[in-house]
Design an enzyme around this catalytic site. Structure first.
Site, mmCIF file in Angstrom:
data_model
loop_
_atom_site.group_PDB
_atom_site.id
_atom_site.type_symbol
_atom_site.label_atom_id
_atom_site.label_comp_id
_atom_site.label_asym_id
_atom_site.label_seq_id
_atom_site.Cartn_x
_atom_site.Cartn_y
_atom_site.Cartn_z
ATOM 1 N N SER A 143 0.806 -1.241 -0.171
ATOM 2 C CA SER A 143 0.107 0.096 0.062
ATOM 3 C C SER A 143 0.943 1.324 0.087
ATOM 4 C CB SER A 143 -1.011 -0.058 0.950
ATOM 5 O OG SER A 143 -1.962 0.867 0.587
ATOM 6 N N HIS A 193 3.532 14.512 5.236
ATOM 7 C CA HIS A 193 3.478 16.146 4.946
ATOM 8 C C HIS A 193 4.141 16.794 5.862
ATOM 9 C CE1 HIS A 193 0.230 15.165 2.076
ATOM 10 N NE2 HIS A 193 -0.354 14.506 3.020
ATOM 11 N N CYS A 241 -1.922 -3.450 3.692
ATOM 12 C CA CYS A 241 -2.734 -4.686 3.688
ATOM 13 C C CYS A 241 -1.779 -5.718 3.980
ATOM 14 C CB CYS A 241 -2.894 -4.862 2.174
ATOM 15 S SG CYS A 241 -4.053 -3.511 1.302
#
Length: 140
Positions: A75, A80, A95
């Protein structure tokens, strides 16, 4: 009449995937304030969670800050940074929980690296039991 199913997160004992959200305040942002450091940071997060990085994308804002996305074999990791506020937001989605892949295993490493004054985390478990059924339930 629409049929809606509500499942409490605590009821999901065998999740198919898991997502961890971290809001880190008063961080030592200089630890990840360049492209190379961000790449290493993402690779270590993936390793701690039990997965690997396939590709990394980094966007540099002017005058400062980054958005970095690590595409994982299971995944993604999204980071940020707001150096001017000493703020970092991280989302780790994986996952393969049944194979031992767990984004929560990376939280200690993140904390040790960025040394935030305040760290808020949220975990979301996705249930595989209803895969393929939710669309059918919602259409009725």
């Amino acid at each position: 009449m629409k049929k809606i199913m509500v499942i409490a997160m605590s009821e999901i004992h065998d999740p198919a995937s898991m997502e961890v959200f971290l809001d880190l305040y008063y961080c030592d942002v200089k630890e990840i304030d360049n492209r190379e450091a961000l790449i290493t940071f993402i690779e270590q997060i993936a390793k701690k969670a039990g997965t690997t990085v396939l590709k990394t994308y980094i966007y540099s804002y002017k005058p400062q800050g980054y958005t970095a996305i690590g595409i994982l074999s299971d995944s993604s990791v999204v980071i940020h940074t707001w150096p001017e506020y000493r703020l970092v937001n991280i989302n780790i989605f994986t996952c393969g929980f049944h194979r031992g892949i767990d984004p929560r295993k990376a939280v200690g490493y993140i904390y040790q690296t960025l040394r935030p004054g305040v760290m808020c985390t949220r975990t979301v478990k996705r249930n595989r039991r209803f895969w393929g059924k939710c669309g059918k339930i919602m259409k009725k």
